[in-house]
Write an enzyme that holds these catalytic residues in place. Structure first.
Site, PDB file in Angstrom:
ATOM      1  N   ARG A   7     -10.440   0.626  15.419  1.00  0.00           N
ATOM      2  CA  ARG A   7     -10.421   1.247  14.099  1.00  0.00           C
ATOM      3  C   ARG A   7     -11.325   0.376  13.237  1.00  0.00           C
ATOM      4  NH1 ARG A   7      -4.752   2.069  10.965  1.00  0.00           N
ATOM      5  NH2 ARG A   7      -5.230  -0.100  10.531  1.00  0.00           N
ATOM      6  N   LYS A   9       0.841  -1.208   0.000  1.00  0.00           N
ATOM      7  CA  LYS A   9       0.000   0.000   0.000  1.00  0.00           C
ATOM      8  C   LYS A   9       0.877   1.261   0.000  1.00  0.00           C
ATOM      9  CE  LYS A   9      -0.222   0.008   5.031  1.00  0.00           C
ATOM     10  NZ  LYS A   9      -1.037  -0.353   6.216  1.00  0.00           N
ATOM     11  N   TYR A  30      13.572  31.325   5.094  1.00  0.00           N
ATOM     12  CA  TYR A  30      12.334  31.999   5.481  1.00  0.00           C
ATOM     13  C   TYR A  30      12.284  32.249   6.982  1.00  0.00           C
ATOM     14  CZ  TYR A  30      10.095  31.154   0.947  1.00  0.00           C
ATOM     15  OH  TYR A  30       9.775  31.156  -0.368  1.00  0.00           O
TER      16      TYR A  30
HETATM   17  C1  LIG Z   1      -0.258  -1.315   6.937  1.00  0.00           C
HETATM   18  C2  LIG Z   1      -0.829  -2.531   7.534  1.00  0.00           C
HETATM   19  C3  LIG Z   1      -0.019  -3.644   7.788  1.00  0.00           C
HETATM   20  C4  LIG Z   1       1.484  -3.626   7.618  1.00  0.00           C
HETATM   21  O1  LIG Z   1       2.060  -3.093   8.779  1.00  0.00           O
HETATM   22  P1  LIG Z   1       3.643  -2.950   8.976  1.00  0.00           P
HETATM   23  O2  LIG Z   1       3.790  -2.465  10.356  1.00  0.00           O
HETATM   24  O3  LIG Z   1       4.082  -1.964   7.970  1.00  0.00           O
HETATM   25  O4  LIG Z   1       4.230  -4.284   8.722  1.00  0.00           O
HETATM   26  C5  LIG Z   1      -0.630  -4.781   8.242  1.00  0.00           C
HETATM   27  N1  LIG Z   1      -1.961  -4.827   8.466  1.00  0.00           N
HETATM   28  C6  LIG Z   1      -2.763  -3.771   8.254  1.00  0.00           C
HETATM   29  C7  LIG Z   1      -4.218  -3.884   8.530  1.00  0.00           C
HETATM   30  C8  LIG Z   1      -2.229  -2.579   7.800  1.00  0.00           C
HETATM   31  O5  LIG Z   1      -3.031  -1.531   7.601  1.00  0.00           O
END
Ligand SMILES: *Cc1c(COP(=O)(O)O)cnc(C)c1O
Length: 376
Positions: free
Chosen positions: A137, A38, A269
């Site tokens: 969540r 992702k 800045y």
């Molecule tokens: C992003 C994500 C992962 C991967 O987590 P890492 O800590 O990057 O290995 C696994 N499960 C879910 C539901 C996620 O959203």
């Protein structure tokens, strides 16, 4: 290896492949490793990483959204299953079937929706049901009997997996992980006890793999950050971290200008840095639009001519000013390292995150689309 870009990220395919193999060898052959790609593979490039992982034999990839899943399919990734962890929205229902994506379903209503999609399309729609075991969540908080009742009325969609996500998996001062796993375990037992077949059960991301929390592995893990070379720092009394993974990404920028400034000169800045002595400064061709966090203003470091050196003044959109007083060997066009190793100095995403008051994930995901990815 020089590349003709102002700022670019060198991504080692071989290191990602090694990290993947290392994750697989730690969990063992009985556990499927879903490669989490992702967010453009945490800034490493989703398609390239997906190709590396499939070449390593990955049977599952995981993305956040249906859009990411369709991008993978459109780019020719057909040989793997794709888990869409962030669920699906009403306008994405048809694409699930058309693109052969496997949604994480996170409510009882979504089971019914998935069933309606499967019924109307006449296709199989396997899904993984996500349980909210305490993270608060995504995931259903329904009881096993409520879930069983909905399963009985939704024969078209196919429950293939049960999953949950852990909120505090690197925190050994907290009981949350044990509590979540106990809750999740009870759910798997209750469903199996009622005759539900669960082909895949998964709860772990990189940290529970890295710290060896085997009771969270079941028969699948979802590895993201570890594929890119990192495991979060543990809090409390953690077991030894057992994943031998290394960062796969090095981030460079070229100097656009090098100059000498007198004592008392202001930099950037807001004039937030005043030279305490005559200094040599360099202006690097990457700024917050490229992912150099604005929070690194007057706090962060980069590596120039093999040494760590400070970011001076405010990071601006396209440029970052650094201290070059330690060297006379850098000229416009030469490279500095924003993330990576050079000489004896190294700077990884965790260290940068600490300076910026954020997490390594954020640093990696923030490397902008203007930064060219170069694969080795
Ligand atoms: C992003 C994500 C992962 C991967 O987590 P890492 O800590 O990057 O290995 C696994 N499960 C879910 C539901 C996620 O959203």
């Amino acid at each position: 290896m020089p590349a003709p870009f102002r700022s670019y990220a060198l991504v080692s395919r071989e290191q990602i492949a090694r990290n993947y193999r290392n994750v697989q060898s730690v969990v063992g052959p009985g556990v499927e490793v879903a490669g989490v790609v992702k967010a453009d593979a945490y800034g490493h490039g989703m398609l390239e990483v997906a190709r590396v992982l499939t070449a390593q034999g990955a049977r599952w990839l995981a993305v956040s959204s249906v859009e990411e899943g369709t991008l993978l399919r459109d780019a020719g990734i057909h040989q793997t299953r794709i888990l869409v962890m962030g669920g699906f929205l009403p306008h994405e229902r048809e694409a699930l079937v058309e693109y052969h994506l496997t949604p994480a379903v996170h409510s009882l209503d979504q089971i019914r929706e998935a069933d309606a999609v499967a019924r109307s399309s006449g296709a199989q729609l396997p899904y993984h049901l996500k349980i909210d075991s305490g993270m608060g969540r995504l995931g259903t908080r329904a009881s096993a009997s409520e879930i069983l009742a909905v399963l009985a009325e939704t024969p078209h969609a196919k429950l293939e997996g049960l999953m949950t996500h852990l909120a505090s998996s690197a925190d050994y001062t907290s009981a949350q992980t044990d509590e979540q796993l106990a809750c999740f375990h009870a759910m798997t037992e209750a469903l199996r006890g009622a005759g539900v077949k669960l082909a895949l059960v998964h709860a772990s991301s990189s940290n529970p793999i890295g710290y060896g929390r085997r009771e969270g592995w079941y028969n699948m893990v979802r590895a993201g950050l570890s594929l890119y070379g990192y495991v979060s720092r543990a809090r409390g009394d953690a077991p030894r971290q057992r994943l031998d993974v290394k960062p796969a990404l090095t981030w460079k920028a070229r100097l656009v200008a090098v100059k000498d400034i007198p004592e008392g000169a202001l930099v950037g800045y807001g004039g937030t840095f005043r030279a305490p002595r005559p200094m040599r400064i360099g202006i690097a061709g990457a700024g917050y639009a490229d992912g150099v966090s604005h929070r690194l203003s007057n706090r962060g470091h980069v590596i120039a001519d093999g040494q760590l050196t400070s970011i001076l003044g405010a990071v601006s959109m396209d440029l970052t000013t650094i201290d070059l007083s330690h060297t006379s060997s850098l000229a416009p066009g030469d490279e500095i390292t924003l993330l990576g190793a050079e000489g004896d100095a190294s700077l990884d995403a965790r260290q940068i995150a600490r300076s910026a008051g954020t997490i390594a994930y954020d640093i990696l995901c923030s490397i902008g689309s203007r930064v060219r990815r170069v694969y080795t």
